[in-house]
Write a protein that holds these residues in place. Structure first.
Motif, short mmCIF file in Angstrom:
data_model
loop_
_atom_site.label_atom_id
_atom_site.label_comp_id
_atom_site.label_asym_id
_atom_site.label_seq_id
_atom_site.Cartn_x
_atom_site.Cartn_y
_atom_site.Cartn_z
N PRO A 44 0.85 -1.20 0.00
CA PRO A 44 0.00 0.00 0.00
C PRO A 44 0.89 1.25 0.00
N LEU A 45 0.80 2.01 -1.05
CA LEU A 45 1.63 3.20 -1.22
C LEU A 45 1.01 4.36 -0.46
N THR A 46 1.82 5.08 0.33
CA THR A 46 1.31 6.25 1.05
C THR A 46 1.80 7.55 0.43
N THR A 47 3.02 7.56 -0.09
CA THR A 47 3.52 8.75 -0.79
C THR A 47 4.23 8.31 -2.06
N CYS A 48 4.22 9.21 -3.05
CA CYS A 48 4.89 8.90 -4.31
C CYS A 48 5.55 10.18 -4.82
N ASN A 49 6.85 10.09 -5.07
CA ASN A 49 7.62 11.21 -5.58
C ASN A 49 8.11 10.86 -6.98
N LEU A 50 7.54 11.54 -7.97
CA LEU A 50 7.94 11.34 -9.38
C LEU A 50 8.58 12.62 -9.92
N SER A 51 9.08 13.46 -9.04
CA SER A 51 9.62 14.75 -9.46
C SER A 51 10.93 14.59 -10.23
N GLY A 52 11.23 15.61 -11.03
CA GLY A 52 12.51 15.66 -11.73
C GLY A 52 12.68 14.62 -12.82
N ASN A 53 11.59 14.24 -13.45
CA ASN A 53 11.66 13.29 -14.55
C ASN A 53 11.27 13.98 -15.85
N LEU A 54 10.90 13.22 -16.85
CA LEU A 54 10.50 13.76 -18.14
C LEU A 54 9.06 13.38 -18.46
N LEU A 55 8.26 13.24 -17.42
CA LEU A 55 6.88 12.78 -17.59
C LEU A 55 6.00 13.86 -18.21
N SER A 56 5.20 13.46 -19.19
CA SER A 56 4.21 14.38 -19.76
C SER A 56 2.81 14.02 -19.27
N LYS A 57 2.69 12.82 -18.68
CA LYS A 57 1.40 12.38 -18.14
C LYS A 57 1.62 11.21 -17.19
N ILE A 58 0.60 10.94 -16.41
CA ILE A 58 0.59 9.70 -15.63
C ILE A 58 -0.60 8.90 -16.15
N PRO A 59 -0.48 7.59 -16.18
CA PRO A 59 -1.56 6.78 -16.73
C PRO A 59 -2.76 6.74 -15.79
N PRO A 60 -3.97 6.55 -16.35
CA PRO A 60 -5.16 6.46 -15.51
C PRO A 60 -5.06 5.38 -14.44
N LYS A 61 -4.36 4.28 -14.75
CA LYS A 61 -4.28 3.19 -13.77
C LYS A 61 -3.44 3.57 -12.56
N PHE A 62 -2.66 4.64 -12.65
CA PHE A 62 -1.89 5.10 -11.49
C PHE A 62 -2.83 5.36 -10.31
N ALA A 63 -3.88 6.12 -10.57
CA ALA A 63 -4.83 6.47 -9.52
C ALA A 63 -5.61 5.26 -9.04
N LEU A 64 -5.85 4.33 -9.92
CA LEU A 64 -6.62 3.13 -9.54
C LEU A 64 -5.77 2.18 -8.70
N LYS A 65 -4.48 2.07 -9.04
CA LYS A 65 -3.59 1.15 -8.31
C LYS A 65 -3.08 1.75 -7.01
N PHE A 66 -2.90 3.07 -6.99
CA PHE A 66 -2.34 3.74 -5.81
C PHE A 66 -3.35 4.71 -5.20
#
Length: 180
Positions: A44-66
């Protein structure tokens, strides 16, 4: 590529040991790898840090899984939109969208049921629905500094009193100064 994959895998393993705090910052990610969802499926993920990358989007399943995360840091990427499914992050309290490419803020962020702080500074946001900001019942802090807000949006946000709005003081544009 293999080195990056090994690095992401080791970060996922760290997260499993440290109570669900996933730090994938500065990993040169162009997208959230499917392997992350697989490796984290029993944690069970409580925090997620994706800063400082080259992301243009996060997938819809991100919110569903986390869906149980309380903090999501997407700062310093190339993002300009978010999936509507983000509203399924029922516990999300802090969302950092600073230093991205947002021109408009996705309305989904104001519908997050427990959101307390939104950081959207240093983007390209010009226009904003002030009513949306005010309707976010749990929102306490909204940082919108260093954005080219229209006079109407700036004025509207300046009048919000039910939460702490951080806004860059507005400077009059040359074309607005009729005394010249």
């Amino acid at each position: 590529m293999a080195v990056q994959a090994a690095h992401v895998a080791s970060k996922c393993a760290e997260s499993q040991e440290n109570g669900g705090h996933l730090d994938l910052s500065e990993c040169q990610l162009c997208q959230v790898p499917d392997a992350v969802f697989h490796l984290m499926r029993n944690t069970p993920l409580t925090t997620c840090n994706l800063s400082g990358n080259l992301l243009s989007k996060i997938p819809p399943k991100f919110a569903l899984k986390f869906c149980l995360i309380t903090e999501l840091n997407l700062s310093h990427n190339k993002m300009s939109k978010l999936p509507e499914e983000l509203v399924d992050c029922m516990e999300l309290e802090r969302l950092d969208l600073s230093h991205n490419s947002f021109v408009n803020l996705p309305s989904v962020i104001f519908r997050l049921p427990k959101i307390k702080a939104i950081y959207a500074n240093n983007n390209y946001i010009m226009d904003l629905e002030v009513e949306e900001v005010e309707r976010a019942k749990t929102l306490e802090e909204f940082d919108i500094r260093e954005n080219p807000l229209t006079p109407k949006s700036h004025s509207g946000l300046s009048q919000v009193t039910k939460l702490r709005v951080k806004i860059t003081p507005r400077e009059m544009e040359e074309w607005e100064d009729l005394t010249v």
